[in-house]
Design a protein around this motif. Sequence first.
Motif, PDB file in Angstrom:
ATOM      1  N   ARG A 109       0.835  -1.190   0.000  1.00 28.48           N
ATOM      2  CA  ARG A 109       0.000   0.000   0.000  1.00 28.48           C
ATOM      3  C   ARG A 109       0.879   1.252   0.000  1.00 28.48           C
ATOM      4  NH1 ARG A 109      -5.441  -0.543   1.179  1.00 28.48           N
ATOM      5  NH2 ARG A 109      -6.075  -2.427   0.070  1.00 28.48           N
ATOM      6  N   PRO A 110       0.950   1.972  -1.139  1.00 27.00           N
ATOM      7  CA  PRO A 110       1.728   3.210  -1.173  1.00 27.00           C
ATOM      8  C   PRO A 110       0.947   4.369  -0.573  1.00 27.00           C
ATOM      9  CG  PRO A 110       0.801   2.768  -3.336  1.00 27.00           C
ATOM     10  CD  PRO A 110       0.401   1.611  -2.453  1.00 27.00           C
ATOM     11  N   SER A 111       1.658   5.343  -0.028  1.00 25.47           N
ATOM     12  CA  SER A 111       1.048   6.557   0.517  1.00 25.47           C
ATOM     13  C   SER A 111       1.937   7.741   0.169  1.00 25.47           C
ATOM     14  CB  SER A 111       0.883   6.464   2.040  1.00 25.47           C
ATOM     15  OG  SER A 111      -0.026   5.456   2.407  1.00 25.47           O
ATOM     16  N   VAL A 112       1.307   8.893  -0.064  1.00 24.77           N
ATOM     17  CA  VAL A 112       2.052  10.096  -0.421  1.00 24.77           C
ATOM     18  C   VAL A 112       1.350  11.295   0.200  1.00 24.77           C
ATOM     19  CG1 VAL A 112       0.790  10.445  -2.579  1.00 24.77           C
ATOM     20  CG2 VAL A 112       3.087  11.400  -2.336  1.00 24.77           C
ATOM     21  N   GLY A 113       2.151  12.280   0.622  1.00 20.62           N
ATOM     22  CA  GLY A 113       1.599  13.534   1.110  1.00 20.62           C
ATOM     23  C   GLY A 113       1.595  14.570  -0.006  1.00 20.62           C
ATOM     24  N   ILE A 114       0.517  15.356  -0.109  1.00 18.53           N
ATOM     25  CA  ILE A 114       0.388  16.364  -1.154  1.00 18.53           C
ATOM     26  C   ILE A 114       0.677  17.746  -0.564  1.00 18.53           C
ATOM     27  CG2 ILE A 114      -1.122  17.395  -2.885  1.00 18.53           C
ATOM     28  CD1 ILE A 114      -0.336  14.508  -3.442  1.00 18.53           C
ATOM     29  N   ASP A 115       1.691  18.410  -1.111  1.00 16.66           N
ATOM     30  CA  ASP A 115       2.049  19.748  -0.649  1.00 16.66           C
ATOM     31  C   ASP A 115       0.906  20.708  -0.952  1.00 16.66           C
ATOM     32  OD1 ASP A 115       3.328  22.559  -1.047  1.00 16.66           O
ATOM     33  OD2 ASP A 115       4.839  21.418   0.049  1.00 16.66           O
ATOM     34  N   ARG A 116       0.508  21.505   0.042  1.00 15.65           N
ATOM     35  CA  ARG A 116      -0.643  22.390  -0.108  1.00 15.65           C
ATOM     36  C   ARG A 116      -0.347  23.567  -1.036  1.00 15.65           C
ATOM     37  NH1 ARG A 116      -1.908  18.117   2.081  1.00 15.65           N
ATOM     38  NH2 ARG A 116      -3.289  17.997   3.877  1.00 15.65           N
ATOM     39  N   PHE A 117       0.918  23.909  -1.253  1.00 21.92           N
ATOM     40  CA  PHE A 117       1.252  25.048  -2.111  1.00 21.92           C
ATOM     41  C   PHE A 117       1.449  24.608  -3.558  1.00 21.92           C
ATOM     42  CE2 PHE A 117       3.978  28.195  -4.102  1.00 21.92           C
ATOM     43  CZ  PHE A 117       3.408  29.386  -3.676  1.00 21.92           C
ATOM     44  N   THR A 118       2.233  23.537  -3.771  1.00 26.07           N
ATOM     45  CA  THR A 118       2.543  23.115  -5.133  1.00 26.07           C
ATOM     46  C   THR A 118       1.519  22.155  -5.701  1.00 26.07           C
ATOM     47  OG1 THR A 118       3.877  21.231  -4.384  1.00 26.07           O
ATOM     48  CG2 THR A 118       4.997  23.363  -4.599  1.00 26.07           C
ATOM     49  N   GLY A 119       0.781  21.448  -4.840  1.00 29.66           N
ATOM     50  CA  GLY A 119      -0.172  20.451  -5.314  1.00 29.66           C
ATOM     51  C   GLY A 119       0.473  19.161  -5.779  1.00 29.66           C
ATOM     52  N   THR A 120       1.772  19.011  -5.541  1.00 31.60           N
ATOM     53  CA  THR A 120       2.494  17.806  -5.945  1.00 31.60           C
ATOM     54  C   THR A 120       2.932  17.036  -4.701  1.00 31.60           C
ATOM     55  OG1 THR A 120       4.586  19.024  -6.030  1.00 31.60           O
ATOM     56  CG2 THR A 120       3.298  18.896  -8.061  1.00 31.60           C
ATOM     57  N   ALA A 121       3.554  15.886  -4.927  1.00 34.44           N
ATOM     58  CA  ALA A 121       4.005  15.060  -3.810  1.00 34.44           C
ATOM     59  C   ALA A 121       4.987  15.836  -2.943  1.00 34.44           C
ATOM     60  CB  ALA A 121       4.654  13.784  -4.338  1.00 34.44           C
ATOM     61  N   PRO A 148     -13.516  16.059  -5.072  1.00 37.25           N
ATOM     62  CA  PRO A 148     -13.241  14.821  -5.809  1.00 37.25           C
ATOM     63  C   PRO A 148     -12.375  13.876  -4.986  1.00 37.25           C
ATOM     64  CG  PRO A 148     -11.830  16.573  -6.599  1.00 37.25           C
ATOM     65  CD  PRO A 148     -12.741  17.196  -5.586  1.00 37.25           C
ATOM     66  N   LEU A 149     -12.396  12.606  -5.348  1.00 33.78           N
ATOM     67  CA  LEU A 149     -11.629  11.588  -4.640  1.00 33.78           C
ATOM     68  C   LEU A 149     -10.734  10.829  -5.605  1.00 33.78           C
ATOM     69  CD1 LEU A 149     -14.332   9.995  -2.275  1.00 33.78           C
ATOM     70  CD2 LEU A 149     -12.627  11.740  -1.710  1.00 33.78           C
ATOM     71  N   GLY A 150      -9.619  10.337  -5.078  1.00 37.51           N
ATOM     72  CA  GLY A 150      -8.749   9.473  -5.852  1.00 37.51           C
ATOM     73  C   GLY A 150      -7.698  10.224  -6.642  1.00 37.51           C
ATOM     74  N   ALA A 151      -7.208   9.578  -7.697  1.00 42.68           N
ATOM     75  CA  ALA A 151      -6.112  10.093  -8.514  1.00 42.68           C
ATOM     76  C   ALA A 151      -6.632  10.900  -9.692  1.00 42.68           C
ATOM     77  CB  ALA A 151      -5.252   8.934  -9.020  1.00 42.68           C
ATOM     78  N   ALA A 152      -5.753  11.734 -10.261  1.00 46.86           N
ATOM     79  CA  ALA A 152      -5.999  12.482 -11.495  1.00 46.86           C
ATOM     80  C   ALA A 152      -7.253  13.338 -11.414  1.00 46.86           C
ATOM     81  CB  ALA A 152      -6.078  11.517 -12.685  1.00 46.86           C
ATOM     82  N   THR A 153      -7.492  13.953 -10.258  1.00 48.24           N
ATOM     83  CA  THR A 153      -8.691  14.771 -10.100  1.00 48.24           C
ATOM     84  C   THR A 153      -8.609  16.064 -10.909  1.00 48.24           C
ATOM     85  OG1 THR A 153      -7.740  15.774  -8.098  1.00 48.24           O
ATOM     86  CG2 THR A 153      -9.180  13.861  -7.822  1.00 48.24           C
ATOM     87  N   ASN A 154      -7.412  16.468 -11.331  1.00 51.32           N
ATOM     88  CA  ASN A 154      -7.282  17.638 -12.201  1.00 51.32           C
ATOM     89  C   ASN A 154      -7.427  17.284 -13.676  1.00 51.32           C
ATOM     90  OD1 ASN A 154      -6.817  19.291 -10.014  1.00 51.32           O
ATOM     91  ND2 ASN A 154      -4.597  19.163 -10.153  1.00 51.32           N
ATOM     92  N   ARG A 155      -7.675  15.997 -13.967  1.00 54.01           N
ATOM     93  CA  ARG A 155      -7.779  15.533 -15.351  1.00 54.01           C
ATOM     94  C   ARG A 155      -9.125  14.866 -15.616  1.00 54.01           C
ATOM     95  NH1 ARG A 155      -1.732  12.800 -15.960  1.00 54.01           N
ATOM     96  NH2 ARG A 155      -0.539  14.677 -15.389  1.00 54.01           N
TER      97      ARG A 155
END
Length: 521
Positions: free
Chosen positions: A117-129, A466-473
């Motif tokens: 199970r992978p996990s990643v934190g999303i930076d609130r400023f850049t929106g990336t990992a 939205p939930l999950g991955a690729a919510t900007n796409r």
Amino acid sequence: MTARVGRRMTSRVRARGWLRTESPLHVGGLGHDPSEPLPIAVDGQGRLYVPGTSLAGVLRAWSLGRDTETRDLDHLWGFIPRDEEPGDGHASRVIVADGLITADPRPESPPPPLEDRPSVGIDRFTGTAATEFLYSRAVVPAGCHIRLEIDIESDGDASADEARMGAFLTALADGDVRLGAATSRGLGAVRLLDHPLEIVVDRFDSPEGLLAVLRNDPSRVRTLASLRAGAAGLPQRRDVLDIRIAWTPRAPVMVRSGTRGLVVDTLPLTTRIGRRHLTLALPGASIKGALRAHAEFIERTARGLDVDTPVVNGSAGAYSAAFRAQLDQLPAVRALFGAARDDSADRRAGALRAEECTSTATIPDDLWRSVTGADTEPSTTGEYPESVRDRLEDLGMSRSDHVALDRWTGGAADGRLFSVLEPHAVEWEPIRLSLDLTRLGDDDARHAPLALLLLTLRDLADGRLPLGAATNRGFGDLEVSAITLTGGAWPDPISLPEALGSPQIAPIAQAWERYLALEVS
């Protein structure tokens, strides 16, 4: 005359049974390679197991209920003498054995396969990992079994200890006790099986009782119902608000798997629900992370508080520290979702738990092995066989190709063609959340975090989250048909709109306004 060695024991209640994992389970073990997933604990024979200390610890925590002190149960669980009190203390009278993890409820059953199970934190400023916030853990999948062996040794009134054993087993049967790590992210749900379950009570204070033990007399056998009849004398249970969200996807909703497919680059995350079937999964960590990010957005908007800009030309450690500071800046968010920094004065686990959400359809193991290429030769055409495509379509999934365009030539950018197995017509189970109101404190302390959670749920119901991955796409959009609350100020099930319009919301709204008037650093 030689003094008797050991403690006095007049009776013993013993339970032997099996726990079934209802969600993935992680009990940490010793790792040797920091680049590998967080490992599972293994015993001296290399078998997967849950240490007895872990099982005893969660049962002790559950037995405390609303109490923060252990004094009333020290006689049961043991204690170390406090500085201001005389005495030598004593060991616990509850004896919990290590729990062997197997695929079936048989000690000789083979160990289950593990998942990653992978996990990643999303930076609130850049929106990336976020830097230094990518990790994974090995988990035991749902549907596996854990051997349970518990004894309570009594030195006086055995009826109370029998009732306590009944309370422990009932809590395990009802799924109220969680095991291992990341339980607030949906891991560690277990449930006691009705069969096989053996409960016996042995008496050692009379010749008849000793003979019954030696003869294995059937009169020693008890039922769980008979143990429940007594008074356990445990503290009041914790106050919990249960939240159930019925929803349907309006676009593909998925979390990326760390495994590439045979002819598809990105696959949705799956979890095993049996030896021969899998299902799609939205981990509790993903759901909780999306809720946390949106809760921060709501509070920062209400306060007019921006996210700090990232560290310029800083080290990885500086970026990581700045991200943790982002997470811990807002007290209501911290109360709901927990603190991330080790140096935080009020560091504690968050009060909100998000369960793992799975799809309703099951995927045969042989089909998924064809999708991943585990037992299939690479395709020369770059396509799955027609039989595989048809079976995936029946389950609501199909391949979709994506390409990035070169801004100079207007053609496909070199190396930017990729494909996704999209779950475009998959139905999902309801999302389940629970809020530990006792952890938040009294009414004055719990109302502001509760108000923030209700606002977050309102935005979820309105399609803003939205939930999950690729919510900007274009992925991750969902339609909520109902949100039901049960517990706390609403002991009977009530819908979110009804709760927001009920008289009980007035003190919660007032506490939210007072909270926003306070400054945060």
